[in-house]
Design a protein around this motif. Structure first.
Motif, PDB file in Angstrom:
ATOM      1  N   GLU A   1       0.870  -1.170   0.000  1.00  0.00           N
ATOM      2  CA  GLU A   1       0.000   0.000   0.000  1.00  0.00           C
ATOM      3  C   GLU A   1       0.911   1.227   0.000  1.00  0.00           C
ATOM      4  OE1 GLU A   1      -3.140   0.308  -0.287  1.00  0.00           O
ATOM      5  OE2 GLU A   1      -3.799  -1.774  -0.070  1.00  0.00           O
ATOM      6  N   LEU A   2       1.038   1.865  -1.153  1.00  0.00           N
ATOM      7  CA  LEU A   2       2.048   2.917  -1.271  1.00  0.00           C
ATOM      8  C   LEU A   2       1.748   4.135  -0.403  1.00  0.00           C
ATOM      9  CD1 LEU A   2       3.128   2.766  -5.010  1.00  0.00           C
ATOM     10  CD2 LEU A   2       4.219   1.774  -2.985  1.00  0.00           C
ATOM     11  N   ARG A   3       0.491   4.336  -0.019  1.00  0.00           N
ATOM     12  CA  ARG A   3       0.188   5.443   0.898  1.00  0.00           C
ATOM     13  C   ARG A   3       0.807   5.196   2.271  1.00  0.00           C
ATOM     14  NH1 ARG A   3      -3.892   9.153  -0.689  1.00  0.00           N
ATOM     15  NH2 ARG A   3      -4.134   9.734   1.505  1.00  0.00           N
ATOM     16  N   SER A   4       1.191   3.959   2.550  1.00  0.00           N
ATOM     17  CA  SER A   4       1.802   3.641   3.846  1.00  0.00           C
ATOM     18  C   SER A   4       3.316   3.851   3.844  1.00  0.00           C
ATOM     19  CB  SER A   4       1.510   2.184   4.219  1.00  0.00           C
ATOM     20  OG  SER A   4       2.263   1.284   3.407  1.00  0.00           O
ATOM     21  N   LEU A   5       3.907   4.114   2.695  1.00  0.00           N
ATOM     22  CA  LEU A   5       5.362   4.192   2.591  1.00  0.00           C
ATOM     23  C   LEU A   5       5.912   5.198   3.602  1.00  0.00           C
ATOM     24  CD1 LEU A   5       7.820   3.160   0.947  1.00  0.00           C
ATOM     25  CD2 LEU A   5       7.539   5.177  -0.511  1.00  0.00           C
ATOM     26  N   SER A   6       6.834   4.731   4.444  1.00  0.00           N
ATOM     27  CA  SER A   6       7.343   5.534   5.545  1.00  0.00           C
ATOM     28  C   SER A   6       8.844   5.379   5.654  1.00  0.00           C
ATOM     29  CB  SER A   6       6.707   5.096   6.874  1.00  0.00           C
ATOM     30  OG  SER A   6       5.300   5.219   6.837  1.00  0.00           O
ATOM     31  N   SER A   7       9.519   6.480   5.944  1.00  0.00           N
ATOM     32  CA  SER A   7      10.956   6.421   6.182  1.00  0.00           C
ATOM     33  C   SER A   7      11.222   5.712   7.507  1.00  0.00           C
ATOM     34  CB  SER A   7      11.542   7.826   6.227  1.00  0.00           C
ATOM     35  OG  SER A   7      11.063   8.511   7.382  1.00  0.00           O
ATOM     36  N   ASN A   8      12.444   5.264   7.680  1.00  0.00           N
ATOM     37  CA  ASN A   8      12.809   4.656   8.956  1.00  0.00           C
ATOM     38  C   ASN A   8      12.594   5.628  10.113  1.00  0.00           C
ATOM     39  OD1 ASN A   8      13.492   2.320   7.661  1.00  0.00           O
ATOM     40  ND2 ASN A   8      15.708   2.548   7.909  1.00  0.00           N
ATOM     41  N   GLU A   9      12.842   6.913   9.860  1.00  0.00           N
ATOM     42  CA  GLU A   9      12.650   7.908  10.909  1.00  0.00           C
ATOM     43  C   GLU A   9      11.173   8.009  11.288  1.00  0.00           C
ATOM     44  OE1 GLU A   9      14.331   8.358   8.112  1.00  0.00           O
ATOM     45  OE2 GLU A   9      16.392   8.709   8.785  1.00  0.00           O
ATOM     46  N   ALA A  10      10.298   8.031  10.286  1.00  0.00           N
ATOM     47  CA  ALA A  10       8.862   8.082  10.575  1.00  0.00           C
ATOM     48  C   ALA A  10       8.402   6.809  11.285  1.00  0.00           C
ATOM     49  CB  ALA A  10       8.075   8.279   9.280  1.00  0.00           C
ATOM     50  N   MET A  11       8.963   5.680  10.889  1.00  0.00           N
ATOM     51  CA  MET A  11       8.611   4.425  11.558  1.00  0.00           C
ATOM     52  C   MET A  11       8.948   4.509  13.040  1.00  0.00           C
ATOM     53  SD  MET A  11       7.199   2.206   9.515  1.00  0.00           S
ATOM     54  CE  MET A  11       7.407   0.744  10.529  1.00  0.00           C
ATOM     55  N   ALA A  12      10.135   4.991  13.353  1.00  0.00           N
ATOM     56  CA  ALA A  12      10.571   5.059  14.748  1.00  0.00           C
ATOM     57  C   ALA A  12       9.741   6.062  15.548  1.00  0.00           C
ATOM     58  CB  ALA A  12      12.051   5.424  14.810  1.00  0.00           C
ATOM     59  N   GLN A  13       9.316   7.149  14.909  1.00  0.00           N
ATOM     60  CA  GLN A  13       8.596   8.196  15.612  1.00  0.00           C
ATOM     61  C   GLN A  13       7.105   7.916  15.740  1.00  0.00           C
ATOM     62  OE1 GLN A  13       9.445  11.793  13.444  1.00  0.00           O
ATOM     63  NE2 GLN A  13      11.632  11.731  13.891  1.00  0.00           N
ATOM     64  N   ARG A  14       6.533   7.225  14.716  1.00  0.00           N
ATOM     65  CA  ARG A  14       5.074   7.155  14.636  1.00  0.00           C
ATOM     66  C   ARG A  14       4.489   5.747  14.643  1.00  0.00           C
ATOM     67  NH1 ARG A  14       2.764  11.984  12.712  1.00  0.00           N
ATOM     68  NH2 ARG A  14       4.264  13.547  12.009  1.00  0.00           N
ATOM     69  N   TRP A  15       5.169   4.791  14.011  1.00  0.00           N
ATOM     70  CA  TRP A  15       4.493   3.532  13.699  1.00  0.00           C
ATOM     71  C   TRP A  15       5.176   2.332  14.354  1.00  0.00           C
ATOM     72  CZ3 TRP A  15       0.716   6.169  12.654  1.00  0.00           C
ATOM     73  CH2 TRP A  15       0.667   7.153  11.667  1.00  0.00           C
ATOM     74  N   THR A  16       5.364   2.438  15.662  1.00  0.00           N
ATOM     75  CA  THR A  16       5.995   1.345  16.411  1.00  0.00           C
ATOM     76  C   THR A  16       4.970   0.364  16.981  1.00  0.00           C
ATOM     77  OG1 THR A  16       5.996   2.696  18.424  1.00  0.00           O
ATOM     78  CG2 THR A  16       7.975   2.770  17.031  1.00  0.00           C
ATOM     79  N   GLN A  17       3.685   0.581  16.697  1.00  0.00           N
ATOM     80  CA  GLN A  17       2.650  -0.308  17.214  1.00  0.00           C
ATOM     81  C   GLN A  17       2.802  -1.711  16.617  1.00  0.00           C
ATOM     82  OE1 GLN A  17       1.983   2.393  15.305  1.00  0.00           O
ATOM     83  NE2 GLN A  17       1.406   3.977  16.777  1.00  0.00           N
ATOM     84  N   PRO A  18       2.289  -2.732  17.309  1.00  0.00           N
ATOM     85  CA  PRO A  18       2.402  -4.096  16.766  1.00  0.00           C
ATOM     86  C   PRO A  18       1.744  -4.270  15.399  1.00  0.00           C
ATOM     87  CG  PRO A  18       1.817  -4.164  19.089  1.00  0.00           C
ATOM     88  CD  PRO A  18       1.719  -2.724  18.677  1.00  0.00           C
ATOM     89  N   GLY A  19       0.636  -3.573  15.168  1.00  0.00           N
ATOM     90  CA  GLY A  19      -0.076  -3.673  13.894  1.00  0.00           C
ATOM     91  C   GLY A  19      -0.153  -2.334  13.188  1.00  0.00           C
ATOM     92  N   PRO A  20      -0.661  -2.327  11.932  1.00  0.00           N
ATOM     93  CA  PRO A  20      -0.667  -1.093  11.133  1.00  0.00           C
ATOM     94  C   PRO A  20      -1.975  -0.320  11.179  1.00  0.00           C
ATOM     95  CG  PRO A  20      -1.159  -2.948   9.733  1.00  0.00           C
ATOM     96  CD  PRO A  20      -0.995  -3.512  11.130  1.00  0.00           C
ATOM     97  N   GLU A  21      -2.868  -0.647  12.108  1.00  0.00           N
ATOM     98  CA  GLU A  21      -4.189  -0.033  12.085  1.00  0.00           C
ATOM     99  C   GLU A  21      -4.135   1.490  12.260  1.00  0.00           C
ATOM    100  OE1 GLU A  21      -4.492  -4.272  12.846  1.00  0.00           O
ATOM    101  OE2 GLU A  21      -3.345  -2.694  13.866  1.00  0.00           O
ATOM    102  N   GLU A  22      -3.317   1.963  13.177  1.00  0.00           N
ATOM    103  CA  GLU A  22      -3.225   3.412  13.389  1.00  0.00           C
ATOM    104  C   GLU A  22      -2.649   4.106  12.159  1.00  0.00           C
ATOM    105  OE1 GLU A  22      -1.099   6.558  16.481  1.00  0.00           O
ATOM    106  OE2 GLU A  22      -1.594   4.523  17.169  1.00  0.00           O
ATOM    107  N   ALA A  23      -1.647   3.493  11.539  1.00  0.00           N
ATOM    108  CA  ALA A  23      -1.081   4.059  10.317  1.00  0.00           C
ATOM    109  C   ALA A  23      -2.113   4.092   9.202  1.00  0.00           C
ATOM    110  CB  ALA A  23       0.134   3.262   9.883  1.00  0.00           C
TER     111      ALA A  23
END
Length: 214
Positions: free
Chosen positions: A183-205
């Motif tokens: 899902e290309l709208r989910s494409l995230s840098s490693n920095e964004a992953m560390a800051q925002r998307w550390t949850q176990p699943g991708p629902e919030e993203a």
């Protein structure tokens, strides 16, 4: 598949790669070797050279670090991949993703087919696309067939995160990158992953970035 014009025979290519000490160089997206279907392994490397190549793949995968590595990712268009996952993740991540430790193993001429219709979506990255991750929906269970490095047949059902690794690495052998399925709208840098998307699943993203989940 014949060896592409102006390329040395695969055994010579592998010998040249192994001449250097340490991990092999991982090729990045944009290299044509990642977009060609890899050649079926049929003795192009003798047993001693195959063992050395497998060991080099293991060293390279661990150094990266990653949980899988396919031969095309080091520039060798052969249907060989290695996987290993120590699954050193928090318990909530392990439970949500079905991620259990996987011992080192070699997949030769692997293929997979889905078992059932269930799919699961999680963020995924790739050593050949460094610095980025995206959500990929993959089959929850697959039937893996092929051989190991000794020519012994593989025919087994794998589930959850191990199934994701099998699909990701086998896709490499077909010239497919994970971004082709993401899902290309989910494409995230490693920095964004560390800051925002550390949850176990991708629902919030999915809610924040506006992409569907299966």
């Amino acid at each position: 598949m014949a060896t592409p014009p102006n390329h040395p025979p695969l055994a010579e290519q592998v010998e040249a790669l192994l001449a250097a000490d340490g991990p092999l160089t991982i090729v990045a997206a944009g290299d044509p070797v990642l977009r060609r279907g890899a050649e079926r392994f049929d003795g192009q490397l003798d047993s001693a050279l195959l063992a050395r190549f497998v060991e080099a793949l293991r060293v390279t995968m661990r150094a990266a670090p990653g949980v899988g590595l396919a031969a095309p990712q080091v520039g060798v268009p052969l249907r060989i991949a290695v996987i290993e996952d120590p699954a050193e993740v928090p318990d909530d991540v392990r439970l949500a993703r079905g991620r259990e430790p996987q011992p080192f193993r070699v997949l030769v001429n692997p293929s997979y087919e889905p078992v059932g219709s269930r799919r699961a979506a999680f963020f995924e990255g790739c050593l050949s696309v460094p610095g980025w991750a995206a959500v990929v929906a993959r089959h929850r269970e697959v039937r893996l067939t092929g051989e190991d490095e000794h020519g012994r047949a593989l025919d087994e059902v794998v589930r959850d995160w191990p199934a994701r690794i099998v699909q990701h690495e086998t896709d490499h052998l077909d010239g497919t990158l994970y971004l082709d399925r993401a899902e290309l709208r989910s494409l995230s840098s490693n920095e964004a992953m560390a800051q925002r998307w550390t949850q176990p699943g991708p629902e919030e993203a999915a809610r924040a970035l506006g992409f569907p989940l299966p």
